[in-house]
Design a protein around this motif. Structure first.
Motif, PDB file in Angstrom:
ATOM      1  N   LEU A   1      12.686  -7.796  16.738  1.00  0.00           N
ATOM      2  CA  LEU A   1      13.462  -7.794  17.981  1.00  0.00           C
ATOM      3  C   LEU A   1      14.754  -6.986  17.841  1.00  0.00           C
ATOM      4  CD1 LEU A   1      12.836 -11.484  19.059  1.00  0.00           C
ATOM      5  CD2 LEU A   1      12.030  -9.426  20.232  1.00  0.00           C
ATOM      6  N   TRP A   2      15.083  -6.621  16.590  1.00  0.00           N
ATOM      7  CA  TRP A   2      16.283  -5.821  16.359  1.00  0.00           C
ATOM      8  C   TRP A   2      15.975  -4.335  16.409  1.00  0.00           C
ATOM      9  CZ3 TRP A   2      21.238  -7.768  14.389  1.00  0.00           C
ATOM     10  CH2 TRP A   2      21.329  -9.166  14.476  1.00  0.00           C
ATOM     11  N   SER A   3      14.778  -3.979  15.946  1.00  0.00           N
ATOM     12  CA  SER A   3      14.402  -2.565  15.897  1.00  0.00           C
ATOM     13  C   SER A   3      12.886  -2.415  16.019  1.00  0.00           C
ATOM     14  CB  SER A   3      14.863  -1.941  14.577  1.00  0.00           C
ATOM     15  OG  SER A   3      14.212  -0.697  14.390  1.00  0.00           O
ATOM     16  N   PRO A   4      12.438  -1.511  16.886  1.00  0.00           N
ATOM     17  CA  PRO A   4      10.991  -1.278  16.988  1.00  0.00           C
ATOM     18  C   PRO A   4      10.480  -0.338  15.899  1.00  0.00           C
ATOM     19  CG  PRO A   4      12.160   0.106  18.563  1.00  0.00           C
ATOM     20  CD  PRO A   4      13.215  -0.693  17.833  1.00  0.00           C
ATOM     21  N   TYR A   5      11.392   0.247  15.120  1.00  0.00           N
ATOM     22  CA  TYR A   5      11.032   1.324  14.198  1.00  0.00           C
ATOM     23  C   TYR A   5      10.612   0.831  12.815  1.00  0.00           C
ATOM     24  CZ  TYR A   5      13.443   4.034  17.748  1.00  0.00           C
ATOM     25  OH  TYR A   5      13.832   4.578  18.928  1.00  0.00           O
ATOM     26  N   GLY A   6      10.084   1.777  12.050  1.00  0.00           N
ATOM     27  CA  GLY A   6       9.813   1.541  10.639  1.00  0.00           C
ATOM     28  C   GLY A   6       8.399   1.106  10.355  1.00  0.00           C
ATOM     29  N   THR A   7       8.004   1.323   9.081  1.00  0.00           N
ATOM     30  CA  THR A   7       6.680   0.902   8.613  1.00  0.00           C
ATOM     31  C   THR A   7       6.809   0.164   7.286  1.00  0.00           C
ATOM     32  OG1 THR A   7       6.375   2.938   7.354  1.00  0.00           O
ATOM     33  CG2 THR A   7       5.586   2.947   9.633  1.00  0.00           C
ATOM     34  N   GLY A   8       8.028   0.126   6.762  1.00  0.00           N
ATOM     35  CA  GLY A   8       8.227  -0.461   5.435  1.00  0.00           C
ATOM     36  C   GLY A   8       8.124   0.562   4.321  1.00  0.00           C
ATOM     37  N   CYS A   9       8.050   1.843   4.688  1.00  0.00           N
ATOM     38  CA  CYS A   9       7.865   2.902   3.686  1.00  0.00           C
ATOM     39  C   CYS A   9       9.195   3.268   3.021  1.00  0.00           C
ATOM     40  CB  CYS A   9       7.258   4.141   4.335  1.00  0.00           C
ATOM     41  SG  CYS A   9       7.099   5.527   3.188  1.00  0.00           S
ATOM     42  N   MET A  10       9.266   3.093   1.703  1.00  0.00           N
ATOM     43  CA  MET A  10      10.510   3.410   0.994  1.00  0.00           C
ATOM     44  C   MET A  10      10.676   4.909   0.742  1.00  0.00           C
ATOM     45  SD  MET A  10      12.502   0.901   0.812  1.00  0.00           S
ATOM     46  CE  MET A  10      13.702   1.735  -0.213  1.00  0.00           C
ATOM     47  N   LEU A  11       9.590   5.675   0.815  1.00  0.00           N
ATOM     48  CA  LEU A  11       9.765   7.133   0.704  1.00  0.00           C
ATOM     49  C   LEU A  11      10.381   7.677   2.001  1.00  0.00           C
ATOM     50  CD1 LEU A  11       6.623   8.454  -1.232  1.00  0.00           C
ATOM     51  CD2 LEU A  11       8.910   7.976  -2.104  1.00  0.00           C
ATOM     52  N   ASP A  12      10.040   7.052   3.153  1.00  0.00           N
ATOM     53  CA  ASP A  12      10.716   7.415   4.418  1.00  0.00           C
ATOM     54  C   ASP A  12      12.217   7.187   4.269  1.00  0.00           C
ATOM     55  OD1 ASP A  12       8.332   7.947   5.664  1.00  0.00           O
ATOM     56  OD2 ASP A  12       8.350   6.194   6.990  1.00  0.00           O
ATOM     57  N   ARG A  13      12.544   6.048   3.686  1.00  0.00           N
ATOM     58  CA  ARG A  13      13.962   5.681   3.559  1.00  0.00           C
ATOM     59  C   ARG A  13      14.663   6.637   2.591  1.00  0.00           C
ATOM     60  NH1 ARG A  13      16.432   2.953   7.463  1.00  0.00           N
ATOM     61  NH2 ARG A  13      14.308   2.243   7.869  1.00  0.00           N
ATOM     62  N   ALA A  14      13.974   7.007   1.512  1.00  0.00           N
ATOM     63  CA  ALA A  14      14.553   7.967   0.566  1.00  0.00           C
ATOM     64  C   ALA A  14      14.776   9.312   1.261  1.00  0.00           C
ATOM     65  CB  ALA A  14      13.639   8.131  -0.649  1.00  0.00           C
ATOM     66  N   LEU A  15      13.834   9.687   2.126  1.00  0.00           N
ATOM     67  CA  LEU A  15      13.981  10.952   2.862  1.00  0.00           C
ATOM     68  C   LEU A  15      15.222  10.911   3.758  1.00  0.00           C
ATOM     69  CD1 LEU A  15      12.701  13.742   3.641  1.00  0.00           C
ATOM     70  CD2 LEU A  15      11.677  12.564   5.578  1.00  0.00           C
ATOM     71  N   LEU A  16      15.397   9.780   4.437  1.00  0.00           N
ATOM     72  CA  LEU A  16      16.548   9.627   5.328  1.00  0.00           C
ATOM     73  C   LEU A  16      17.863   9.768   4.546  1.00  0.00           C
ATOM     74  CD1 LEU A  16      16.838   9.073   8.325  1.00  0.00           C
ATOM     75  CD2 LEU A  16      16.684   6.632   7.862  1.00  0.00           C
ATOM     76  N   GLN A  17      17.901   9.160   3.374  1.00  0.00           N
ATOM     77  CA  GLN A  17      19.089   9.290   2.519  1.00  0.00           C
ATOM     78  C   GLN A  17      19.238  10.733   2.038  1.00  0.00           C
ATOM     79  OE1 GLN A  17      21.632   6.986   1.392  1.00  0.00           O
ATOM     80  NE2 GLN A  17      22.488   8.917   0.670  1.00  0.00           N
ATOM     81  N   ALA A  18      18.128  11.328   1.609  1.00  0.00           N
ATOM     82  CA  ALA A  18      18.176  12.696   1.074  1.00  0.00           C
ATOM     83  C   ALA A  18      18.699  13.677   2.120  1.00  0.00           C
ATOM     84  CB  ALA A  18      16.784  13.119   0.589  1.00  0.00           C
TER      85      ALA A  18
ATOM     86  N   THR B   1       0.832  -1.214   0.000  1.00  0.00           N
ATOM     87  CA  THR B   1       0.000   0.000   0.000  1.00  0.00           C
ATOM     88  C   THR B   1       0.866   1.265   0.000  1.00  0.00           C
ATOM     89  OG1 THR B   1      -0.166   0.107   2.407  1.00  0.00           O
ATOM     90  CG2 THR B   1      -1.867  -1.153   1.262  1.00  0.00           C
ATOM     91  N   LEU B   2       2.138   1.112   0.414  1.00  0.00           N
ATOM     92  CA  LEU B   2       3.067   2.237   0.413  1.00  0.00           C
ATOM     93  C   LEU B   2       3.867   2.317  -0.888  1.00  0.00           C
ATOM     94  CD1 LEU B   2       4.249   1.901   4.113  1.00  0.00           C
ATOM     95  CD2 LEU B   2       2.977   3.823   3.156  1.00  0.00           C
ATOM     96  N   GLY B   3       3.499   1.485  -1.863  1.00  0.00           N
ATOM     97  CA  GLY B   3       4.086   1.606  -3.192  1.00  0.00           C
ATOM     98  C   GLY B   3       5.277   0.712  -3.489  1.00  0.00           C
ATOM     99  N   THR B   4       5.573  -0.226  -2.595  1.00  0.00           N
ATOM    100  CA  THR B   4       6.686  -1.136  -2.867  1.00  0.00           C
ATOM    101  C   THR B   4       6.201  -2.280  -3.749  1.00  0.00           C
ATOM    102  OG1 THR B   4       7.840  -0.580  -0.832  1.00  0.00           O
ATOM    103  CG2 THR B   4       8.350  -2.719  -1.807  1.00  0.00           C
ATOM    104  N   THR B   5       6.891  -2.461  -4.869  1.00  0.00           N
ATOM    105  CA  THR B   5       6.466  -3.500  -5.811  1.00  0.00           C
ATOM    106  C   THR B   5       7.469  -4.643  -5.916  1.00  0.00           C
ATOM    107  OG1 THR B   5       7.444  -2.198  -7.607  1.00  0.00           O
ATOM    108  CG2 THR B   5       5.080  -1.923  -7.222  1.00  0.00           C
TER     109      THR B   5
END
Ligand SMILES: [Zn+2]
Length: 390
Positions: A298-315, A107-111
């Motif tokens: 168990l490694w990380s409580p964070y994230g939603t699977g959103c690749m635009l979030d990840r792109a933002l972090l890189q940007a 639903t977040l656009g990952t194909t």
């Protein structure tokens, strides 16, 4: 049967306003005033290619399951042991949790997703089975690539090599590796096993390399050497690979040249303060994908699977100009396609219609605002609309 869908009044990333006609799962025509029976009116919304998550660990997730507070002991070994000990009580790995996370990602656009899947002597291939089942439940909505991943070590956990081999025999797509020196204390032997399996089963390699400084640089050189020797151009990825961002300029230039020449790609999760020097990679011709790594596990409580979030972090670690932000989105799309070897990917006539429609005026705005995905198409079929699975 030929199926058609017209995306009318689209704004194609990099090409501008146009209608896009999709036929039999591919982009058949791009132009103005196109006609079809099936029409989606986009009202000038932006169309980007399907997002690619090039480094995930969906087998570990508790998405849709219990909330388990993060409480692992320090260091890599603490996380490894903590994961193994707490898995049974939390029902990990679970095809239900994995499927729920995949649904969110779609639903977040990952194909397309490359996911590392734990293979160890405690649970054998259970995680491989669970991930496969979850992908089967979402068949037609998302495609996946599995990496048989020795999360608990290979040399330090005897018997793991046989299990990895069994996973490859059962058709897992790539062989993984993990800190050949830092965790395994014998980089040469670890890489010999990993590359030996790659050669025997004709699969690609994706190695987690957290080791920093000269220890990490040395392992980059070993990986470059083996990739060249076995002619594995385009089939080897270094994940995380922090030593490259740490390296002194001259060493970094040498490594980038070696990576480009051997056709080795990079996967990064762009952690704060430790993102890859994306502009330098792009200039050197080294392809890079972004990935979400673990999401609520168990490694990380964070994230939603959103690749635009990840792109933002890189940007945010690349630069504030539109072109910097676009470069990050490029890694989350075209870079991922290159790293994972997706054919006919993109926004040109003939490409597979894996597409995402977002209410943004341009790519930079899409990354900064990260709007609800208006439409997600997998091979020409609408699989999600306004944030919900169709
Ligand atoms: Zn990882």
């Amino acid at each position: 049967m030929t199926t058609e869908l017209l995306l009318r009044d689209a704004n194609l990333w990099g090409a501008g306003p146009a209608d896009v006609l999709i036929r039999s799962g591919r982009i058949a025509e791009i132009g103005h005033g196109l006609r079809s029976c099936e029409v989606e009116e986009l009202g000038g919304k932006l169309v980007i290619p399907g997002l690619v998550d090039g480094h995930a660990h969906i087998d570990k997730t508790m998405w849709g399951g219990p909330w388990a507070s993060h409480a692992s002991a320090p260091g890599l070994m603490g996380k490894i042991r903590g994961g193994q000990e707490r898995r049974p009580e939390l029902g990990i790995p679970s095809a239900d949790y994995i499927s729920a996370l995949l649904e969110n990602m779609i639903t977040l656009g990952t194909t397309h997703v490359r996911t590392h899947v734990d293979v160890d002597t405690v649970m054998g291939l259970d995680a491989v089975d669970a991930v496969r089942e979850a992908f089967a439940r979402h068949e037609g909505r998302v495609t996946g690539q599995l990496v048989a991943f020795p999360q608990a070590g290979l040399l330090i956990a005897p018997g793991t090599d046989k299990l990895l081999e069994e996973a490859l025999r059962q058709g897992v797509d790539l062989i993984g590796g993990l800190d050949p020196a830092g965790l395994e204390n014998d980089a040469v032997k670890h890489l010999d096993i990993v590359f030996g399996l790659a050669e025997r089963y004709g699969v690609g390699v994706d190695i987690h390399l957290h080791d920093r400084g000269s220890l990490g640089e040395w392992q980059y050189r070993l990986i470059i050497e083996r990739t060249r020797a076995l002619g594995l151009r385009g089939k080897v990825t270094v994940s995380h690979g922090f030593a490259l961002s740490d390296a002194a300029p001259a060493v970094r230039a040498e490594l980038l040249e070696g990576l480009a020449e051997a056709g080795i790609t990079i996967a990064s999760i762009a952690p704060p303060g430790r993102a890859m020097p994306l502009k330098e990679l792009a200039a050197a011709g080294v392809a890079m994908t972004l990935g979400n790594d673990g999401v609520r596990d168990l490694w990380s409580p964070y994230g939603t699977g959103c690749m635009l979030d990840r792109a933002l972090l890189q940007a945010q670690q690349t630069g504030p100009l539109d072109e910097d932000i676009e470069l990050a989105l490029h890694a989350a799309t075209y870079g991922g396609a290159r790293v994972t070897g997706l054919a006919d990917y993109g926004l040109a006539v003939g490409d597979v219609a894996d597409l995402v429609v977002v209410d943004a005026r341009n790519a930079a705005e899409a990354v900064c605002v990260r709007p609800v995905r208006s439409l997600v198409l997998k091979a020409g079929r609408v699989v999600a609309r306004e944030g919900s699975l169709v």
